[in-house]
Design an enzyme around this catalytic site. Structure first.
Site, PDB file in Angstrom:
ATOM      1  N   TYR A   1       0.869  -1.194   0.000  1.00 13.11           N
ATOM      2  CA  TYR A   1       0.000   0.000   0.000  1.00 13.11           C
ATOM      3  C   TYR A   1       0.897   1.233   0.000  1.00 13.11           C
ATOM      4  O   TYR A   1       1.890   1.261  -0.735  1.00 13.11           O
ATOM      5  CB  TYR A   1      -0.959  -0.066   1.192  1.00 13.11           C
ATOM      6  CG  TYR A   1      -2.159   0.836   1.017  1.00 13.11           C
ATOM      7  CD1 TYR A   1      -2.988   0.723  -0.101  1.00 13.11           C
ATOM      8  CD2 TYR A   1      -2.448   1.818   1.945  1.00 13.11           C
ATOM      9  CE1 TYR A   1      -4.071   1.565  -0.277  1.00 13.11           C
ATOM     10  CE2 TYR A   1      -3.536   2.663   1.785  1.00 13.11           C
ATOM     11  CZ  TYR A   1      -4.339   2.536   0.675  1.00 13.11           C
ATOM     12  OH  TYR A   1      -5.411   3.372   0.491  1.00 13.11           O
TER      13      TYR A   1
ATOM     14  N   LYS B   1     -20.512 -20.723  -8.712  1.00 13.07           N
ATOM     15  CA  LYS B   1     -19.847 -20.544 -10.003  1.00 13.07           C
ATOM     16  C   LYS B   1     -18.438 -19.986  -9.799  1.00 13.07           C
ATOM     17  O   LYS B   1     -17.484 -20.415 -10.464  1.00 13.07           O
ATOM     18  CB  LYS B   1     -20.682 -19.588 -10.859  1.00 13.07           C
ATOM     19  CG  LYS B   1     -20.337 -19.573 -12.338  1.00 13.07           C
ATOM     20  CD  LYS B   1     -20.768 -20.864 -13.005  1.00 13.07           C
ATOM     21  CE  LYS B   1     -20.524 -20.847 -14.495  1.00 13.07           C
ATOM     22  NZ  LYS B   1     -21.557 -20.172 -15.266  1.00 13.07           N
TER      23      LYS B   1
END
Length: 444
Positions: free
Chosen positions: A39, A94
């Site tokens: 970050y 899925k």
């Protein structure tokens, strides 16, 4: 659905943590320096590289390995319009399949957007996040326009799997069944029962493989779709026949192939007996097919029969296609999933069924025939050869058709990498998994 299955399914989704997917890190995070790279301030450097060269997003972020599974819950499995919240378990499932079969990360996204324009706008707005978009469980006819518009207006692979996944895998099954039955694809007569998204997509892909349009009869809940029927929609109008046929029974007489994407028990033994010698029947209504499996096989011993169910031979299962199609498309940075890529996937799946099954697969399916023939026209979902075989074929077709922005220079090396990918993914995930016996504290 039996109570025992219901109880097991609910517990599976509930324990030890709710749902089926999560997020795991792919980089070190154990010390202050790691965080400064992940970050601020280090993250600014890849941001600036991508600003100057947008293609570098595939190099410095996970976008090239990330698929969105997006639905509005308007046509979920056989459950109908149950809404976006109730659709979430299916979309999570899925996403799980993308990960375990192709090593692709996937986010499930359920949109409260039944209106096609609102749905299209929402998906377009989030498209920069993803390398590809799998549309799922969107009702017809809206799904046709939604997919068409998104494919035109976005520059990443987008596929409505209910349409094209079924078309690709049933096409593979058709190629092999025709070979076994010694029938030529350009001479067969085809009856399609159902005129929804999957039926239309299947019929169109069969035509791309060689089925003649004049040899196709499509039926819906009112019977044969005839050219003289008033008020036909665009898709139905494309397949309206001028033949003097009215009922499904009329259409079945003398037919070589039946494709059902409709409702249970609409095909009778008499209809089956009226078909041509060595017929092929794909009865794909779920959970109960258009004719019972055992009844069909008892009625004709020269039949090749397939369903969408895993408890019968010859399951036509979309999982044989979509994970590997997106894998190949993303790895060559394809701008779309085109007809050439779909046909390549179908032919690759079909070809794999000819190959001797490895012993590891035979152990998983000890009571199933795994020899190419009437009861084995498609590979099984846990066949690890699907990933290197199908993804390679898709990436190669993308390059040959001009939609691959980063064509793969060494396809053999790519296949070797794919062959080891899932085992490496599984080892990595196993190292990060929490103890299965430990439940989420907030739920205790």
């Amino acid at each position: 659905m039996s109570d025992s299955l219901k109880d097991k399914a609910l517990e599976y989704h509930d324990k030890p943590f709710p749902g089926k997917i999560g997020v795991i890190p792919t980089k070190r995070y154990s010390c202050p320096e790691d965080l400064s790279l992940a970050y601020s301030p280090g993250v600014a450097y890849p941001c600036l590289e991508i600003k100057d060269n947008p293609a570098d997003v595939r190099r410095y972020t996970g976008r090239g390995n990330l698929v969105a599974v997006i639905s509005n819950g308007t046509a979920v499995l056989g459950l109908g319009n149950i809404g976006p919240l109730a659709a979430k378990p299916v979309m999570e499932g899925k996403a799980l399949l993308f990960k375990i079969f192709a090593g692709l990360d996937a986010f499930d996204i359920e949109l409260d957007a039944a209106d096609p324009e609102a749905f299209i706008a929402a998906v377009k707005a989030m498209a920069p996040t993803f390398g590809g978009i799998n549309l799922e469980d969107i009702k017809a006819p809206e799904c046709f326009e939604i997919e068409r518009r998104l494919r035109e207006e976005c520059d990443i692979p987008i596929m409505h799997d209910d349409q094209h996944g079924t078309a690709i895998i049933s096409s593979a099954a058709l190629l092999n069944a025709l070979e076994i039955q010694h029938k030529e694809i350009d001479r067969i007569t085809l009856v399609v029962n159902g005129a929804g998204a999957a039926a239309i997509a299947c019929t169109r892909l069969y035509m791309a493989l060689g089925v003649k349009k004049e040899n196709i009869v499509m039926c819906d809940s009112r019977g044969v779709i005839r050219a003289d029927r008033p008020g036909l929609s665009g898709a139905k109008k494309d397949f309206a026949t001028t033949r003097d046929l009215t009922t499904l029974a009329d259409a079945m007489a003398g037919a070589d192939v039946f494709l059902g994407l409709s409702v249970a028990n609409v095909v009778t033994p008499e209809m089956l007996l009226s078909m041509a010698p060595k017929p092929i029947v794909f009865a794909l209504a779920n959970p109960d097919p258009e004719i019972d499996h055992d009844l069909a096989l008892a009625t004709r011993d020269d039949l090749i029969f397939a369903t969408g169910r895993s408890d019968f031979s010859n399951q036509i299962n979309n999982v044989l296609g979509f994970p590997y199609i997106f894998r190949g498309a993303l790895d060559c940075d394809a701008s779309e999933i085109n007809e050439e890529m779909k046909l390549a996937a179908a032919r690759a799946v079909a070809a794999l069924a000819h190959e001797p099954a490895p012993e590891s697969l035979r152990r998983l399916y000890p009571h199933k025939s795994l020899e190419f023939g009437p009861k084995y026209i498609l590979p099984k979902p846990f066949d690890k050869r699907l990933l290197p075989t199908v993804a390679r074929a898709v990436a190669e077709a993308a390059a040959e058709s001009g939609v691959a922005r980063a064509p793969l220079a060494d396809l053999d090396a790519y296949s070797r990498w794919l062959s080891t990918l899932i085992d490496r993914e599984n080892r990595y995930i196993s190292e990060l998994m929490l103890n299965e016996g430990s439940e989420c504290p907030r739920l205790q």
